[in-house]
Each structure stands twice: as C-alpha cells, then as structure tokens.
Scaffold this active site. Structure first.
Site, PDB file in Angstrom:
ATOM      1  N   SER A 135       0.699  -1.259  -0.083  1.00  0.00           N
ATOM      2  CA  SER A 135       0.016  -0.057   0.216  1.00  0.00           C
ATOM      3  C   SER A 135       0.780   1.294  -0.046  1.00  0.00           C
ATOM      4  O   SER A 135       1.527   1.504  -0.998  1.00  0.00           O
ATOM      5  CB  SER A 135      -1.071   0.013   1.303  1.00  0.00           C
ATOM      6  OG  SER A 135      -2.133   0.851   1.065  1.00  0.00           O
ATOM      7  N   HIS A 171      -4.743  -1.701  -3.841  1.00  0.00           N
ATOM      8  CA  HIS A 171      -6.001  -2.130  -3.587  1.00  0.00           C
ATOM      9  C   HIS A 171      -7.149  -1.911  -4.589  1.00  0.00           C
ATOM     10  O   HIS A 171      -8.256  -1.363  -4.687  1.00  0.00           O
ATOM     11  CB  HIS A 171      -6.650  -1.396  -2.371  1.00  0.00           C
ATOM     12  CG  HIS A 171      -5.666  -1.528  -1.181  1.00  0.00           C
ATOM     13  ND1 HIS A 171      -5.134  -2.681  -0.637  1.00  0.00           N
ATOM     14  CD2 HIS A 171      -4.790  -0.595  -0.463  1.00  0.00           C
ATOM     15  CE1 HIS A 171      -4.193  -2.281   0.480  1.00  0.00           C
ATOM     16  NE2 HIS A 171      -4.072  -0.925   0.416  1.00  0.00           N
TER      17      HIS A 171
END
Length: 244
Positions: A135, A171
């Site tokens: 991330s 994501h």
C-alpha cells in the site's frame, strides 16, 4: 549476498489475517520471494518500517508475533519519537530485505525526508538490499498514486520518491474509488503510465524494469494504465505468477 541488481517489490499484499482479531497475522509467500531475490542465507535479515502508521506499538507487536516461528531474523526501525537504533544507515545496509508497511504515504515520505532516510534507502536499494512493502509501502517508490492520506475521499499524490518512473495504484479491486481515480490521474497527465495491483498482488522491479507480477491467491491481477496519443486511457491486464 546482496541482490544481483537493485530490486523493489511493490504490493497490495503482505500478511494473511487469522481468526483472532486484526493483529493475528502470518506472512504471505512474498517474504520468501524477497529473501530469494536478496540471495539471503538460511536466516534472512528483515527490517520492518512502520512510519506510515506512526510506528504504532500494536502493529509492531503483531509483526514480531507473525515472524516468531519463521526463519527470518526480524528487526525494526522506528522514527517516533526518535530513531531506535544509533546508526540508522549501518542498520539498514546490514539487512537482506526492508519491508515498509501501509498507512499514509504522504506522512511516510515526509518523515523519511526529514530524517534523511530517503537517501539511505536509495543507497540500500543500489547496494542490493531488497526494498518491499504494501500500500503506502508500494506507492512510495513510484512517482505517486491515489491515496487516502488526506481524508476518506481519495486524492492524487505526486510527491513520492520517484525512483520507479511510473504511477502506482493499490487495492485496485477492493476500494471503489481506486480504479476511476487512477484512470483520471493518468488521463489528465498528473501521473505517467501506472502499474496497479488487486489485493493479493505484487510487482517485481529489477532496476526500474517491471519484470513480473506475483500473487498469493487466485482470481486477481495487475494492470498497466496508460494514456494514448488521443488522450484516451487504456488498461491492460498483467497476469501474475502464483506464489507457492
């Protein structure tokens, strides 16, 4: 032995969650891949960086617990409220793999720059320490990407380290704002050609070349998002290799 050339693994993966709460973790196979690319020995040295969540003690404890019964020799570098090791450069250069956790990518790179960690990590990368993360720990190596660093509504971020000359989307399949915003940012020129990952997918770069996508589950993909000469945005699937 260091990696044979500078290596980054940029991911939307990292740990599998157990059934005993959010801090019940076990490492995904991406860590074994990182150790392999680092040409590490039987006890790979892995340093965890948690600045994207302000070096939270709960996250740190969960990561140590996750690696307790593995072959990895885990350490961590904290910068809040001050560095926890006397010689940050020496500590990081002694690692096989450095893993950067998720959170706020804007805060992450700002804190790194204040401490000169951006320069130290670049030296580690060039020296063959494998840099990896999830991330925020994926976006940080690129030009930028879509981030929730500034609130629940995602915004474009272009102040990352830019060692990899691409945008980065994470994501991609699990948060509805991600895909349309990445298309918008590439389409209007805010970001260059971008590489994006569904949850469970990572990107392996040797130097600045994307050499493969990897996955720790079935049914997920990586993507290249690019802008055509006519201003249209194109998205191409990059099929990942499934890790054991």
């Amino acid at each position: 032995m260091p990696a044979s050339e500078p290596t980054i693994i940029a991911t939307s993966m990292g740990f599998f969650r157990g059934g005993r709460g959010p801090y019940d973790l076990r490492p995904s196979p991406v860590f074994e891949l990182a150790a392999e690319l680092a040409e590490a020995g039987p006890q790979p040295r892995l340093c965890y960086l948690g600045q994207a969540v302000g070096d939270q003690p709960t996250s740190l404890a969960a990561v140590y617990a996750a690696f307790a019964d593995t072959r990895f020799r885990l350490s961590h570098l904290a910068l809040f409220p001050m560095p926890n090791v006397e010689d940050v450069r020496a500590h990081l250069l002694a690692q096989d793999v450095i893993w950067v956790d998720g959170g706020s990518v804007a805060n992450l790179v700002a804190v790194w720059r204040v401490h000169g960690l951006d320069e130290i990590l670049h030296e580690c990368w060039q020296a063959g320490v494998v840099l990896a993360g999830v991330s925020a720990g994926s976006i940080c190596w690129h030009v930028g990407g879509a981030t929730d660093s500034f609130g629940l509504r995602l915004r474009g971020f272009t102040e990352a380290l830019a060692w990899l000359p691409y945008g980065n989307g994470v994501h991609y399949d699990s948060e509805g704002q991600r895909r349309p915003l990445m298309h918008e940012l590439v389409g209007d020129g805010t970001l260059p050609t971008s590489h994006c990952t569904d949850d469970g997918v990572g990107l392996v770069y040797r130097g600045t070349r994307l050499v493969e996508a990897i996955a720790d589950r079935e049914g997920v993909s990586a993507y290249e998002v690019s802008r055509g000469a006519d201003g249209s945005v194109r998205e191409a699937v990059i099929a990942p290799r499934r890790l054991g």
